[in-house]
Design a protein around this motif. Structure first.
Motif, short mmCIF file in Angstrom:
data_model
loop_
_atom_site.label_atom_id
_atom_site.label_comp_id
_atom_site.label_asym_id
_atom_site.label_seq_id
_atom_site.Cartn_x
_atom_site.Cartn_y
_atom_site.Cartn_z
N ASN A 46 -9.63 -12.74 -2.29
CA ASN A 46 -11.12 -11.82 -3.00
C ASN A 46 -11.87 -11.40 -1.26
N LYS A 47 -10.88 -11.58 -0.77
CA LYS A 47 -10.88 -10.42 0.48
C LYS A 47 -10.76 -8.92 0.99
N ASN A 48 -9.80 -8.34 -0.34
CA ASN A 48 -9.40 -6.80 -0.31
C ASN A 48 -9.05 -6.44 -1.95
N TRP A 49 -8.47 -4.91 -2.19
CA TRP A 49 -8.25 -4.39 -3.00
C TRP A 49 -7.26 -4.76 -3.73
N VAL A 50 -6.09 -5.62 -3.34
CA VAL A 50 -4.91 -5.23 -3.77
C VAL A 50 -4.92 -6.92 -3.82
N CYS A 51 -5.36 -7.66 -3.71
CA CYS A 51 -5.56 -9.35 -4.24
C CYS A 51 -5.96 -9.46 -5.05
N PRO A 52 -5.89 -10.62 -6.14
CA PRO A 52 -6.84 -11.16 -7.14
C PRO A 52 -8.44 -11.59 -5.92
N PRO A 53 -9.39 -11.49 -6.82
CA PRO A 53 -9.56 -10.62 -7.89
C PRO A 53 -9.55 -9.27 -8.77
N ALA A 54 -9.57 -9.04 -7.62
CA ALA A 54 -10.05 -7.36 -7.04
C ALA A 54 -8.54 -6.67 -8.10
N PRO A 112 6.01 10.59 -5.96
CA PRO A 112 4.38 9.86 -6.42
C PRO A 112 4.02 9.45 -6.84
N ASP A 113 4.74 8.88 -7.80
CA ASP A 113 3.77 7.78 -8.92
C ASP A 113 4.68 6.36 -8.69
N ALA A 114 5.60 6.54 -7.10
CA ALA A 114 6.77 5.21 -7.31
C ALA A 114 5.20 4.06 -6.39
N MET A 115 5.61 2.91 -7.15
CA MET A 115 4.79 2.02 -6.81
C MET A 115 4.85 0.73 -5.78
N VAL A 116 5.10 1.00 -4.41
CA VAL A 116 5.13 -0.03 -3.15
C VAL A 116 4.34 -1.13 -3.33
N ILE A 117 5.54 -2.91 -3.59
CA ILE A 117 4.88 -3.72 -3.92
C ILE A 117 5.20 -4.55 -2.52
N GLY A 118 4.05 -4.98 -1.50
CA GLY A 118 4.63 -5.74 -0.16
C GLY A 118 5.01 -6.83 0.10
N ASP A 119 3.82 -7.29 1.26
CA ASP A 119 3.95 -9.16 0.87
C ASP A 119 2.66 -9.16 1.81
N GLY A 120 1.49 -10.43 1.78
CA GLY A 120 0.69 -10.29 2.09
C GLY A 120 -0.52 -9.03 1.71
N GLN A 121 -2.05 -9.42 2.11
CA GLN A 121 -2.73 -8.25 1.96
C GLN A 121 -1.88 -7.00 2.42
N CYS A 122 -2.50 -5.76 2.09
CA CYS A 122 -2.85 -4.15 1.84
C CYS A 122 -3.26 -4.36 3.31
N ARG A 123 -2.75 -3.52 4.61
CA ARG A 123 -2.46 -3.10 5.71
C ARG A 123 -2.95 -1.44 6.22
N ARG A 124 -2.84 -0.93 5.48
CA ARG A 124 -3.49 0.08 5.62
C ARG A 124 -3.86 0.98 6.27
N CYS A 125 -5.95 -0.07 6.35
CA CYS A 125 -6.99 -0.15 6.68
C CYS A 125 -6.39 -0.92 7.95
#
Ligand code: SF4
Length: 179
Positions: A46-54, A112-125
């Motif tokens: 519940n801390k970012n757009w890529v983890c549950p529940p978002a 462009p439609d590839a779905m990249v799935i990492g580990d941990g939360q998104c680190r873009r920003c």
């Protein structure tokens, strides 16, 4: 169809230690992984757009995943001095994140439609906009395999790629769903 040998070379050139084929049909999302997210041991729930529940319900995540058929498993392996070598763990996590970011940019140029799935939360920003404003980079944000309900070791085993490379090693794992 994508040239998977060329894509594996591309991934290795981004710094990954091991790259393997991913048959998306093997991926099963499991409620127990989602339950473990809710325990918030990683402090990302519940801390970012890529983890549950978002990131959506398990069913929604499964639907997003199974729009694809093929992809790659991406691993960064390193050595620890011992099981308490947190400095090396953090450094390895940082290296893996950089490999993922670099590969994400390159694969999105080709698919462009590839779905990249990492580990941990998104680190873009540095600071995620969640929950006050929409995601800044909806096409480039990346969930973790766990957030989507995957058991990482199971996905590796089901695709014939090791998850353990011997005593003293640690491996971070991500994947990309391509087509
Ligand atoms: S791209 Fe930025 S705003 Fe979007 S989920 Fe990642 S960190 Fe949050």
């Amino acid at each position: 169809m994508a040239d998977y040998n060329a894509l594996k070379e591309l991934a290795l050139s981004c710094g990954f230690s091991h790259v393997g084929d991913l048959d998306v049909d093997t991926i099963v999302v499991r409620p127990e992984v989602r339950e473990s997210c809710a325990e918030n041991k990683c402090r990302s729930y519940n801390k970012n757009w890529v983890c549950p529940p978002a990131c959506g319900t398990l069913e929604e995540c499964s639907e997003k995943i199974h729009k694809y058929k093929r992809g790659l498993i991406l691993q960064t392996t390193g050595l620890l001095e011992d099981s308490l070598d947190y400095e090396a763990m953090m450094e390895l996590a940082d290296h893996h994140g950089k490999h993922m970011d670099q590969f994400s940019d390159k694969i999105h140029e080709l698919f462009p439609d590839a779905m990249v799935i990492g580990d941990g939360q998104c680190r873009r920003c540095k600071i995620c906009t969640y929950p006050d404003a929409p995601c800044r980079f909806p096409d480039k944000k990346s969930s973790s395999m766990e957030a989507l309900g995957m058991v990482v070791s199971e996905v590796c085993a089901d695709n014939g790629i090791s998850y353990y490379y011997g005593p003293g090693t640690l491996t971070y794992v991500g994947c990309v769903l391509i087509e």
